[in-house]
Scaffold this motif. Structure first.
Motif, PDB file in Angstrom:
ATOM      1  N   ARG A 110      40.617  34.770  46.383  1.00 53.09           N
ATOM      2  CA  ARG A 110      42.076  34.896  46.212  1.00 53.09           C
ATOM      3  C   ARG A 110      42.622  36.276  46.549  1.00 53.09           C
ATOM      4  O   ARG A 110      43.806  36.421  46.825  1.00 53.09           O
ATOM      5  CB  ARG A 110      42.492  34.461  44.810  1.00 53.09           C
TER       6      ARG A 110
ATOM      7  N   ARG B  41      39.626  30.222  44.838  1.00 56.83           N
ATOM      8  CA  ARG B  41      39.643  31.123  43.675  1.00 56.83           C
ATOM      9  C   ARG B  41      38.776  32.359  43.940  1.00 56.83           C
ATOM     10  O   ARG B  41      39.172  33.482  43.639  1.00 56.83           O
ATOM     11  CB  ARG B  41      39.129  30.393  42.416  1.00 56.83           C
ATOM     12  N   ARG B  42      37.586  32.129  44.506  1.00 56.90           N
ATOM     13  CA  ARG B  42      36.656  33.237  44.790  1.00 56.90           C
ATOM     14  C   ARG B  42      37.256  34.244  45.760  1.00 56.90           C
ATOM     15  O   ARG B  42      36.972  35.428  45.687  1.00 56.90           O
ATOM     16  CB  ARG B  42      35.357  32.685  45.418  1.00 56.90           C
TER      17      ARG B  42
ATOM     18  N   ARG C 101      38.691  24.280  46.040  1.00 58.36           N
ATOM     19  CA  ARG C 101      39.468  25.048  45.046  1.00 58.36           C
ATOM     20  C   ARG C 101      38.658  26.237  44.529  1.00 58.36           C
ATOM     21  O   ARG C 101      39.186  27.333  44.359  1.00 58.36           O
ATOM     22  CB  ARG C 101      39.897  24.135  43.881  1.00 58.36           C
TER      23      ARG C 101
END
Length: 197
Positions: free
Chosen positions: A101, A98-99, A94
């Motif tokens: 995206r 996120r990093r 996850r």
């Protein structure tokens, strides 16, 4: 973002395919590397693993031989270990998503994509595959590998013919490396063209 799930049985060339995606500029999350970090020297799972399997960790991280002896052929012990490891790897995954995206596509390199239900979390499934005789030769060439250990590992994995059937894309790795690279580049060209539409 297109999330590509990359999988393949042991010895099928999945790691080589992941490196080819990375070389083409696609961020790759390596589930195995995450496990090694979490269980390596100073890894945050060592305390939990040691509490469950005393004597299985040390200054260098997890003792693979000791943990292998504790869980191989013991489904209850294996499930207990997975209960510690899998949530931590999911957390790392996850954070990776996120990093990255803002990227148009990423690859999640997950060996047990089908076995652990990860196929539902990706947009496209890519399976690395090679002939069974080649898989066997590759795996038995690894240090410490035995025919019996190989058979045990294969029994725990979804058979290659089933993975091929469930794949959106099959990347053949039983060919020359440049041919496998051509398959990856062709796939990425098609995906990028689709994303531009």
């Amino acid at each position: 973002m297109v999330v590509i799930g990359l999988t393949g049985s042991i010895g099928m060339g999945k790691t080589a395919v992941a490196k080819m995606f990375a070389a083409e500029g696609v961020p790759v999350f390596d589930a195995d590397a995450a496990v090694h970090r979490l269980q390596g020297p100073g890894g945050r799972l060592l305390g939990s693993i040691e509490a469950l399997f005393p004597g299985s960790t040390g200054p260098d991280g997890i003792d693979r031989a000791a943990i292998g002896k504790a869980v191989f052929g013991n489904p209850v012990a294996l499930a207990a270990l997975e209960k510690i490891v899998h949530p931590a790897v999911a957390e790392e995954r996850r954070a990776f998503l996120r990093r990255h995206r803002a990227r148009p596509m990423v690859v999640l390199d997950i060996p047990l994509l089908f076995e652990k239900g990860g196929a539902k979390q990706v947009d496209l499934i890519v399976v690395a595959s090679a002939p069974a005789w080649m898989q066997r030769r590759r795996v038995l060439a690894r240090p410490g590998m035995t025919p019996e250990k190989f058979r045990r590992i294969v029994r725990l994995q979804t058979p290659d013919h089933v993975k091929r059937r469930r794949a959106d894309v099959i990347v053949e790795t039983g060919v020359q490396k440049h041919e496998t690279r051509t398959q990856i580049r062709h796939l990425l060209t098609c995906l990028r063209a689709k994303l531009r539409r």
